[in-house]
Design a protein around this motif. Structure first.
Motif, mmCIF file in Angstrom:
data_model
loop_
_atom_site.group_PDB
_atom_site.id
_atom_site.type_symbol
_atom_site.label_atom_id
_atom_site.label_comp_id
_atom_site.label_asym_id
_atom_site.label_seq_id
_atom_site.Cartn_x
_atom_site.Cartn_y
_atom_site.Cartn_z
ATOM 1 N N SER A 1 59.148 33.399 11.263
ATOM 2 C CA SER A 1 58.775 33.920 12.577
ATOM 3 C C SER A 1 58.599 32.775 13.570
ATOM 4 O O SER A 1 57.463 32.398 13.904
ATOM 5 C CB SER A 1 57.495 34.751 12.477
ATOM 6 N N PRO A 2 59.691 32.195 14.044
ATOM 7 C CA PRO A 2 59.563 31.083 14.997
ATOM 8 C C PRO A 2 59.296 31.586 16.410
ATOM 9 O O PRO A 2 59.711 32.676 16.796
ATOM 10 C CB PRO A 2 60.939 30.410 14.913
ATOM 11 N N SER A 3 58.609 30.787 17.185
ATOM 12 C CA SER A 3 58.477 31.068 18.606
ATOM 13 C C SER A 3 59.739 30.570 19.307
ATOM 14 O O SER A 3 60.544 29.848 18.738
ATOM 15 C CB SER A 3 57.234 30.373 19.173
ATOM 16 N N LEU A 4 59.907 30.954 20.570
ATOM 17 C CA LEU A 4 61.101 30.576 21.323
ATOM 18 C C LEU A 4 60.693 29.882 22.613
ATOM 19 O O LEU A 4 59.914 30.417 23.392
ATOM 20 C CB LEU A 4 61.953 31.811 21.640
ATOM 21 N N LYS A 5 61.219 28.684 22.815
ATOM 22 C CA LYS A 5 60.995 27.929 24.042
ATOM 23 C C LYS A 5 62.341 27.659 24.698
ATOM 24 O O LYS A 5 63.290 27.240 24.044
ATOM 25 C CB LYS A 5 60.284 26.611 23.749
ATOM 26 N N ILE A 6 62.424 27.891 25.994
ATOM 27 C CA ILE A 6 63.657 27.652 26.740
ATOM 28 C C ILE A 6 63.414 26.523 27.735
ATOM 29 O O ILE A 6 62.457 26.557 28.499
ATOM 30 C CB ILE A 6 64.126 28.921 27.474
ATOM 31 N N LYS A 7 64.304 25.535 27.728
ATOM 32 C CA LYS A 7 64.210 24.402 28.645
ATOM 33 C C LYS A 7 65.302 24.513 29.700
ATOM 34 O O LYS A 7 66.448 24.811 29.382
ATOM 35 C CB LYS A 7 64.338 23.085 27.881
ATOM 36 N N THR A 8 64.924 24.294 30.939
ATOM 37 C CA THR A 8 65.862 24.411 32.042
ATOM 38 C C THR A 8 65.718 23.215 32.979
ATOM 39 O O THR A 8 64.673 22.566 33.009
ATOM 40 C CB THR A 8 65.622 25.706 32.833
ATOM 41 N N ASP A 9 66.769 22.937 33.739
ATOM 42 C CA ASP A 9 66.712 21.829 34.697
ATOM 43 C C ASP A 9 66.509 22.330 36.119
ATOM 44 O O ASP A 9 66.747 21.594 37.070
ATOM 45 C CB ASP A 9 67.980 20.986 34.611
ATOM 46 N N SER A 10 66.082 23.579 36.277
ATOM 47 C CA SER A 10 65.907 24.155 37.605
ATOM 48 C C SER A 10 64.480 24.653 37.785
ATOM 49 O O SER A 10 64.055 25.605 37.114
ATOM 50 C CB SER A 10 66.895 25.313 37.819
ATOM 51 N N SER A 11 63.752 24.027 38.699
ATOM 52 C CA SER A 11 62.389 24.489 38.989
ATOM 53 C C SER A 11 62.413 25.829 39.714
ATOM 54 O O SER A 11 61.492 26.645 39.570
ATOM 55 C CB SER A 11 61.658 23.441 39.827
ATOM 56 N N ALA A 12 63.478 26.083 40.495
ATOM 57 C CA ALA A 12 63.589 27.359 41.203
ATOM 58 C C ALA A 12 63.757 28.515 40.215
ATOM 59 O O ALA A 12 63.129 29.566 40.350
ATOM 60 C CB ALA A 12 64.768 27.324 42.171
ATOM 61 N N ALA A 13 64.616 28.324 39.216
ATOM 62 C CA ALA A 13 64.817 29.369 38.205
ATOM 63 C C ALA A 13 63.555 29.572 37.378
ATOM 64 O O ALA A 13 63.210 30.709 37.023
ATOM 65 C CB ALA A 13 65.992 28.999 37.309
ATOM 66 N N LYS A 14 62.868 28.496 37.074
ATOM 67 C CA LYS A 14 61.604 28.601 36.326
ATOM 68 C C LYS A 14 60.583 29.407 37.127
ATOM 69 O O LYS A 14 59.849 30.231 36.577
ATOM 70 C CB LYS A 14 61.068 27.204 36.014
ATOM 71 N N ARG B 1 57.198 36.713 24.633
ATOM 72 C CA ARG B 1 58.343 36.695 23.721
ATOM 73 C C ARG B 1 59.062 35.356 23.763
ATOM 74 O O ARG B 1 59.741 34.982 22.817
ATOM 75 C CB ARG B 1 59.305 37.837 24.060
ATOM 76 N N PHE B 2 58.926 34.624 24.858
ATOM 77 C CA PHE B 2 59.433 33.265 24.936
ATOM 78 C C PHE B 2 58.681 32.532 26.033
ATOM 79 O O PHE B 2 57.956 33.147 26.826
ATOM 80 C CB PHE B 2 60.952 33.244 25.198
ATOM 81 N N THR B 3 58.825 31.232 26.068
ATOM 82 C CA THR B 3 58.222 30.412 27.112
ATOM 83 C C THR B 3 59.313 29.583 27.787
ATOM 84 O O THR B 3 60.379 29.357 27.207
ATOM 85 C CB THR B 3 57.149 29.464 26.540
ATOM 86 N N VAL B 4 59.046 29.150 29.014
ATOM 87 C CA VAL B 4 59.986 28.310 29.760
ATOM 88 C C VAL B 4 59.290 27.003 30.082
ATOM 89 O O VAL B 4 58.165 26.993 30.595
ATOM 90 C CB VAL B 4 60.462 29.006 31.050
ATOM 91 N N GLU B 5 59.946 25.926 29.779
ATOM 92 C CA GLU B 5 59.346 24.610 29.955
ATOM 93 C C GLU B 5 60.057 23.821 31.026
ATOM 94 O O GLU B 5 61.282 23.798 31.067
ATOM 95 C CB GLU B 5 59.394 23.831 28.630
ATOM 96 N N GLY B 6 59.243 23.179 31.914
ATOM 97 C CA GLY B 6 59.598 22.257 32.985
ATOM 98 C C GLY B 6 61.067 21.993 33.234
ATOM 99 O O GLY B 6 61.914 22.614 32.656
ATOM 100 N N THR B 7 61.376 21.071 34.044
ATOM 101 C CA THR B 7 62.753 20.670 34.267
ATOM 102 C C THR B 7 63.122 19.618 33.235
ATOM 103 O O THR B 7 62.273 18.866 32.755
ATOM 104 C CB THR B 7 62.960 20.088 35.673
#
Length: 207
Positions: A115-128, A157-163
């Protein structure tokens, strides 16, 4: 893109097809090689997009990858179905694509009693910012069916992390190594035996 042009091929599409064939011919004996690792409790997705990449339709392209620990699990490059009016909107759709793939992988792992958690990394502060709030705010043209990501994020269900730039400059940034190796088949005593040799340096690591 090539498949979409089968009914009306052009010279440009023929050149692109030759480029794909040359790539496949040069990499037909490459395989993914996974080192042993301890079980991780978190899957990490990297999301990105190319705004208005299609010069005809002006639609954007989403791309990304999912890692479980240091192991590459899934990657994609897919055209978006709607025309994004800004790079931030295109990046938001990219986050949704990463969430779809990551949650799918998460469901598969649950069947394996992981049962892993899910983290999504993005390079857009606007999308975050878009996925982190509730509602459309200034992007009122976005269809409501694309707001499920906001609800899924609020439900944990998931998290979003910084740019990605902020993560790269920080002390904790780490890109999982992905190694691609070339397989050489040698005949010995009538049996085909495989030997692993390092692929070219450009193929050893991808982000």
């Amino acid at each position: 893109e090539l498949a979409q042009r089968l009914s009306n091929p052009t010279v440009l599409m023929l050149l692109k097809l030759k480029h794909v064939v040359k790539f496949l011919k040069g990499t037909k004996d490459w395989v993914w090689y996974y080192y042993y690792q301890e079980q991780f409790g978190e899957a990490v997705g990297f999301a990105d997009s190319d705004w208005a990449a299609n010069k005809e339709t002006r639609k954007s392209v989403s791309c990304g990858a999912i890692f479980f620990g240091n192991h590459y699990e899934e990657g994609w490059v897919s055209g978006q179905q709607v025309v994004a009016l800004s790079s931030g909107e295109a990046e938001y759709y990219g986050i949704l694509m990463a969430a779809v793939c990551g949650l799918g992988l998460q469901s598969t792992m649950v069947e394996l009693r992981i049962s892993p958690s899910l983290k999504i990394k993005t390079d857009s502060s606007a999308a975050k910012g878009t996925v982190s709030r509730a509602g459309l705010a200034k992007i009122k043209h976005v269809e409501t069916k694309y707001l499920w990501g906001q609800q899924a994020l609020r439900r944990g269900r998931f998290t979003v992390e910084g740019t990605i730039k902020q993560l790269r400059d920080g002390p904790g940034f780490h890109v999982p190594p992905v190694r691609c190796v070339r397989v050489e088949w040698r005949a010995r005593d009538g049996d085909a035996r495989a030997g692993l040799v390092a692929a070219p340096a450009s193929a050893k690591q991808t982000t």
